[in-house]
Write a protein that holds these residues in place. Sequence first.
Motif, PDB file in Angstrom:
ATOM      1  N   CYS A 316       0.807  -1.229   0.000  1.00 27.45           N
ATOM      2  CA  CYS A 316       0.000   0.000   0.000  1.00 27.45           C
ATOM      3  C   CYS A 316       0.838   1.276   0.000  1.00 27.45           C
ATOM      4  N   PHE A 317       2.144   1.182   0.284  1.00 29.02           N
ATOM      5  CA  PHE A 317       2.976   2.381   0.237  1.00 29.02           C
ATOM      6  C   PHE A 317       3.004   2.892  -1.207  1.00 29.02           C
ATOM      7  N   MET A 318       2.837   4.187  -1.392  1.00 27.85           N
ATOM      8  CA  MET A 318       2.877   4.815  -2.725  1.00 27.85           C
ATOM      9  C   MET A 318       1.654   4.513  -3.591  1.00 27.85           C
ATOM     10  N   LYS A 319       0.640   3.868  -3.035  1.00 25.95           N
ATOM     11  CA  LYS A 319      -0.504   3.491  -3.870  1.00 25.95           C
ATOM     12  C   LYS A 319      -1.477   4.652  -4.029  1.00 25.95           C
ATOM     13  N   TRP A 320      -1.675   5.416  -2.948  1.00 25.54           N
ATOM     14  CA  TRP A 320      -2.550   6.589  -2.999  1.00 25.54           C
ATOM     15  C   TRP A 320      -1.863   7.750  -2.292  1.00 25.54           C
ATOM     16  N   THR A 321      -2.346   8.964  -2.562  1.00 26.24           N
ATOM     17  CA  THR A 321      -1.797  10.123  -1.847  1.00 26.24           C
ATOM     18  C   THR A 321      -2.693  10.441  -0.650  1.00 26.24           C
ATOM     19  N   LYS A 322      -2.168  11.265   0.233  1.00 26.54           N
ATOM     20  CA  LYS A 322      -2.936  11.641   1.425  1.00 26.54           C
ATOM     21  C   LYS A 322      -4.194  12.394   1.004  1.00 26.54           C
ATOM     22  N   SER A 323      -4.092  13.194  -0.046  1.00 24.27           N
ATOM     23  CA  SER A 323      -5.283  13.977  -0.421  1.00 24.27           C
ATOM     24  C   SER A 323      -6.364  13.058  -1.014  1.00 24.27           C
ATOM     25  N   GLU A 324      -5.963  11.990  -1.691  1.00 21.95           N
ATOM     26  CA  GLU A 324      -6.972  11.020  -2.164  1.00 21.95           C
ATOM     27  C   GLU A 324      -7.663  10.363  -0.968  1.00 21.95           C
TER      28      GLU A 324
END
Length: 360
Positions: A316-324
Amino acid sequence: MPAYLCKLATKGREIILIDAFAGPGVYENEETGPYSKGSPIIMCEQAEKHVRGKYQAYFGNVNRQHHKRLAAELQETHISPDVAHSTLLSSNDLLAEVAGTLTSQTVFLYLDPFGYKGCEFSSLRPFFLRPSFFSTEIMVNLNVADLPRLAARQSIQDGEMTEQVAATHRLLTDVLNGDWWKEILLGRVRRQDEQAEEIIKGYVSQFAGSFRFTGYCPVPDMKGGRIKYYITFFSNHPDALVLHNDNMCKAYNEHIVKVRWDGSMFADQRTWKDDIPRDYDLLDHMIFSKLEKLNQGRFKTSKEQLWLAIITEPGCFMKWTKSEYNTRIKGLVGDYLVFEDVTKTGRLNDKARLYARGTA
Ligand SMILES: C[S@@+](CC[C@H](N)C(=O)[O-])C[C@H]1O[C@@H](n2cnc3c(N)ncnc32)[C@H](O)[C@@H]1O
């Protein structure tokens, strides 16, 4: 650098920035054009902007021309040699010298070699063995494209263990902190990208006892094909993980999309979010499954704790950004999630505690 340095600006401790493979400070390539700023110049410019008067920077080079050019570039940029030290020292010597001066300072150590020489694990030891209440951030770029050549599998199979191959093997063992790499590079046959990721996982795990947060990001070559190196990081601060997650997710995906559309008439119109599948169903699943686990104790999980739990989950690291993530949480609050407004601001901020509707 900006986000990291902004956080340090209000803290009292002196900041030590180290770039032990600094290079000349400016370079040229087909992607960035004739005058691109290298890491030492970027570091100093940002430090001058955010933590002026509170930092010392140390730069190492073994190449005399690079050292001279860097010193000239720093002067050109009006950064005082009393603050930014360009040294003609090998990384190992520079690290030993700076390590000898360390007490309670905040340290950022960056290693960006071409190969493996100078990245011996023992040189990093004084940095990662610092007490965890002193802030230490480490980033190491490791070249993985060269690994098959360095392992020299064919020579070994042919019974040709030359002195040169033996020396290269010793270097790999010194950098990777053990000969565990032999099983991966010389054992059963694997694909090159699989081998590379196994090596990086093994490398990162060597630091796991000293740092709470570790991670890595693959960097493909210019054409977006083979993975050329991995950027690895080591930190004890959760903010570092969140920051690296966002930066690496964006940088990696932007690169992939740029390469995909390079030269086409759509190149300028595509953003990475248009092209890279976002899989928000999986993100929602992670939100609910992690909440269920974390909320079993006395306290409900805060929004920021939940995000940390998601990005530390394997895969899951790098899969989504915090804003998503923020957007998903916002959309789920109401029908599916409830938040406790612990800060009494009426806002769904990072401190808000979350639980699935019907589970209070
Ligand atoms: C990949 S470049 C660094 C680029 C730099 N990070 C940037 O963004 O501009 C690596 C640099 O380290 C230098 N170098 C190679 N071996 C070294 C060593 N053992 N100690 C210090 N510098 C070394 C190389 O000459 C080269 O200038």
